[in-house]
Structure formats: C-alpha cells, structure tokens
Design an enzyme around this catalytic site. Structure first.
Site, PDB file in Angstrom:
ATOM      1  N   LYS A  52      -4.846 -17.384  -3.393  1.00  0.00           N
ATOM      2  CA  LYS A  52      -3.717 -17.727  -4.263  1.00  0.00           C
ATOM      3  C   LYS A  52      -2.802 -16.514  -4.469  1.00  0.00           C
ATOM      4  O   LYS A  52      -1.576 -16.624  -4.400  1.00  0.00           O
ATOM      5  CB  LYS A  52      -4.233 -18.277  -5.610  1.00  0.00           C
ATOM      6  CG  LYS A  52      -4.872 -19.656  -5.472  1.00  0.00           C
ATOM      7  CD  LYS A  52      -5.606 -20.140  -6.725  1.00  0.00           C
ATOM      8  CE  LYS A  52      -6.321 -21.456  -6.420  1.00  0.00           C
ATOM      9  NZ  LYS A  52      -7.059 -22.014  -7.570  1.00  0.00           N
ATOM     10  N   GLN A  96      -9.482 -20.084 -13.214  1.00  0.00           N
ATOM     11  CA  GLN A  96     -10.249 -20.629 -12.098  1.00  0.00           C
ATOM     12  C   GLN A  96     -11.583 -21.207 -12.590  1.00  0.00           C
ATOM     13  O   GLN A  96     -12.267 -20.593 -13.403  1.00  0.00           O
ATOM     14  CB  GLN A  96     -10.500 -19.508 -11.064  1.00  0.00           C
ATOM     15  CG  GLN A  96     -11.172 -19.961  -9.789  1.00  0.00           C
ATOM     16  CD  GLN A  96     -10.294 -20.855  -8.906  1.00  0.00           C
ATOM     17  OE1 GLN A  96      -9.070 -20.794  -8.966  1.00  0.00           O
ATOM     18  NE2 GLN A  96     -10.923 -21.683  -8.110  1.00  0.00           N
ATOM     19  N   ASP A 119      -1.930 -25.842 -13.245  1.00  0.00           N
ATOM     20  CA  ASP A 119      -3.038 -26.586 -12.636  1.00  0.00           C
ATOM     21  C   ASP A 119      -2.980 -28.073 -13.015  1.00  0.00           C
ATOM     22  O   ASP A 119      -3.698 -28.890 -12.424  1.00  0.00           O
ATOM     23  CB  ASP A 119      -4.380 -26.026 -13.126  1.00  0.00           C
ATOM     24  CG  ASP A 119      -5.120 -25.265 -12.050  1.00  0.00           C
ATOM     25  OD1 ASP A 119      -4.836 -25.491 -10.864  1.00  0.00           O
ATOM     26  OD2 ASP A 119      -5.999 -24.452 -12.407  1.00  0.00           O
TER      27      ASP A 119
HETATM   28  N1  GUN Z   1     -11.729 -24.802  -8.890  1.00  0.00           N
HETATM   29  C1  GUN Z   1     -11.678 -25.677  -7.846  1.00  0.00           C
HETATM   30  N2  GUN Z   1     -10.424 -26.160  -7.711  1.00  0.00           N
HETATM   31  C2  GUN Z   1      -9.680 -25.603  -8.682  1.00  0.00           C
HETATM   32  C3  GUN Z   1      -8.295 -25.713  -9.044  1.00  0.00           C
HETATM   33  O1  GUN Z   1      -7.505 -26.450  -8.468  1.00  0.00           O
HETATM   34  N3  GUN Z   1      -7.912 -24.949 -10.110  1.00  0.00           N
HETATM   35  C4  GUN Z   1      -8.770 -24.146 -10.784  1.00  0.00           C
HETATM   36  N4  GUN Z   1      -8.296 -23.464 -11.818  1.00  0.00           N
HETATM   37  N5  GUN Z   1     -10.040 -24.022 -10.478  1.00  0.00           N
HETATM   38  C5  GUN Z   1     -10.488 -24.752  -9.422  1.00  0.00           C
END
Ligand code: GUN
Length: 290
Positions: A52, A96, A119
C-alpha cells in the site's frame, strides 16, 4: 477461458490516478495523503501494508506508516485514531486487520471518522453503501466491481453466488452486486459456513465470488460451465520449493476450474492488486471532497 488480470487492470488505474495527482501538484496544491496503521508484526499484514505504501509512492501520494506494538492497549490505539481523525493534513487512513485479540475490531472501526474511513468499514459507510448513497466502498469488493467493469462482464439479471459473509468482503460484496448499479443488478445468494449443500447453490452461479479463506476448496464439480469465477482468497501455504518458504493459494482450485469457466481471476495477480487500486481511488476521492 479468459483471465481477469487484476495486476494489469490495477496498473492502469494507478496510472490514471498518477495523471490526476500530477495535475494537482502542477497547480501547486498539496498531494493526497494516506496513513496506514499497522499493529504488531503479522507477516502477511506487513506485506500488504508495504504494498500500500509503495503504491502511494508510485502515484505521488504522501503516505505515513504508523507501526504500533501488538502489546498496545485499546485506549492508546483509540487515542492514536483520534489524532488521525483530527489531522487536517490527512485525507484518509486505515487500520490494517487482523488486530491483536485484546483489541475490539468494532471499537476501532467505530472510532474512525467516517469521512476518513477509506477502507469503508465504518457502519455509516456500510449503511450508505447499502442505500446507494455516496460512500467509501470497501477496497476488496470495490476492486472486484472495478475488475468486472473493466472486462465489461454483464451482471444485470445474472445469478451471483457469494461464498463468505465477512464484514470485509462477503457481506459488502453481496450488497454491491445486488444494488441497482452497473456492475450490479444481480440476483444474489450468500453461502456461509452454516449453508447446507453449498454445491446446490454454486452450480447455479453465473458469477461465483469466493471469499471463504478455505484453500482451494472450490472444485470443478461445483462450478457451472461458462461461469465467471472471482477468487478473493489469498493464503500463505508452506512450500519448501519456494525461496520465501511459502506459496500464495486462492480459495479456488484454479487449474481444474479454469477449464470450465468463461473468466477467472488468478491468485496472485487477481483481486489482490485491485484492492490496493481501490484504496488509492478512495483516498483521491477523499482529497477531492475536501
Ligand atoms: N485485512 C485484510 N484486508 C484488509 C483491508 O482491506 N483493509 C484493512 N484495513 N485490513 C485488511
């Protein structure tokens, strides 16, 4: 059979975002800014977060990585979130997941300001999405929608079967597929761990979206001839022949299912990169909304 190439599609989207960011910077304005909070050191999470941050660099976003120990207590984490909510130089941030067991996911999600929740996990954004109001869409389901859109997959009136009802993928995915939008307008069936005779449903799917986390559990006998198959699974499976010691496996037995379907996503290189592209699109939209 045609591959739904998420890697290539996401690169096109990142290029488009970069063009917009370059224009913004040429006008002398500040760059969009995403912050990522990583609690603990789950190896998969570290990889995702790294991707990311790298994607932010590629498109010209500012990014901030906030690494916190897995011993952090809930109140301290909630206070960190409050600081990010109040930071006017920040367009959006994510925390996350998974989080350590002693921290409540829902408390964390509720603490994020909905206008910074890139998100799309906050109940306000989930509700707005369900009602087709403007909202941040959760990155993974939004990535799947964009992939179906870029490949011009007809969805209206089709039967979409979603396997899995997680808050991150299955549930929002089913909402996006049922909405009166393009892509969308599907008849949607959600299968989950308590569904009896899953195959009865999957065999009826024109579009099968699998997000169970059960490695290679969808086999050719479960899939209708000509179906579109989207595999959201991405699990690290020990593999001594790989330098890393593992391989990435989807929820679908690719080799046998690919023979039967019209379109299928590979793992890796399918939904995964689309998730990152969607997160950056949400961040850019957050920036533009200000
Ligand atoms: N863990 C797995 N997928 C995601 C996501 O799209 N966002 C976040 N914050 N954590 C994740």
């Amino acid at each position: 059979m045609q591959l739904l190439d998420g890697k290539k599609t996401s690169e096109t989207i990142l290029d488009e975002i970069k063009v917009e960011v370059d224009k913004i910077l040429q006008q002398g304005k500040r760059a969009p800014h995403l912050a990522v909070v990583l609690v603990g050191n789950n190896p998969a999470s570290e990889t995702y977060v790294g991707s990311k941050i790298k994607a932010c660099e590629r498109v010209g976003f500012k990014s901030t990585l906030i690494k916190l120990p897995d011993t952090i207590d809930e109140a301290t984490l909630l206070n960190e979130i409050k600081k990010l909510n109040d930071d006017t130089t920040l367009d959006g941030f994510i925390v996350q997941s998974p989080l350590p067991k002693h921290i409540s996911d829902s408390k964390v999600i509720n603490a994020i300001s909905p206008d910074k929740d890139v998100d799309g996990f906050h109940p306000e954004n989930v509700g707005r999405m369900a009602l087709s109001m403007p909202a941040y869409l959760p990155a993974t389901p939004y990535g799947v929608i964009q992939l179906l859109d870029k490949y011009k997959i007809e969805t209206s009136g089709k039967h979409c079967v979603v396997m899995g009802r997680s808050h991150i993928v299955g549930l929002p995915m089913s909402l996006l597929m049922v909405r009166n939008t393009t892509p969308g307008n599907c008849t949607v069936t959600i299968c989950h761990s308590k569904t009896k005779d899953v195959k009865k449903y999957t065999l009826q799917a024109d579009i099968l979206i699998v997000a169970t986390g059960q490695v290679e559990s969808v086999t050719a006998d479960m899939v209708k001839e000509g179906a579109v198959v989207v595999d959201v699974g991405i699990t690290r499976v020990p593999d001594a022949t790989k330098k890393s010691g593992y391989r990435l496996a989807g929820d679908v037995k690719f080799d046998e299912v690919a023979q039967k379907c019209s379109y299928i996503t590979p793992v890796p290189g399918g939904v995964g990169p689309m998730t990152i592209a969607s997160l950056l699109m949400n961040t850019l939209n957050g920036y533009k909304r200000k």
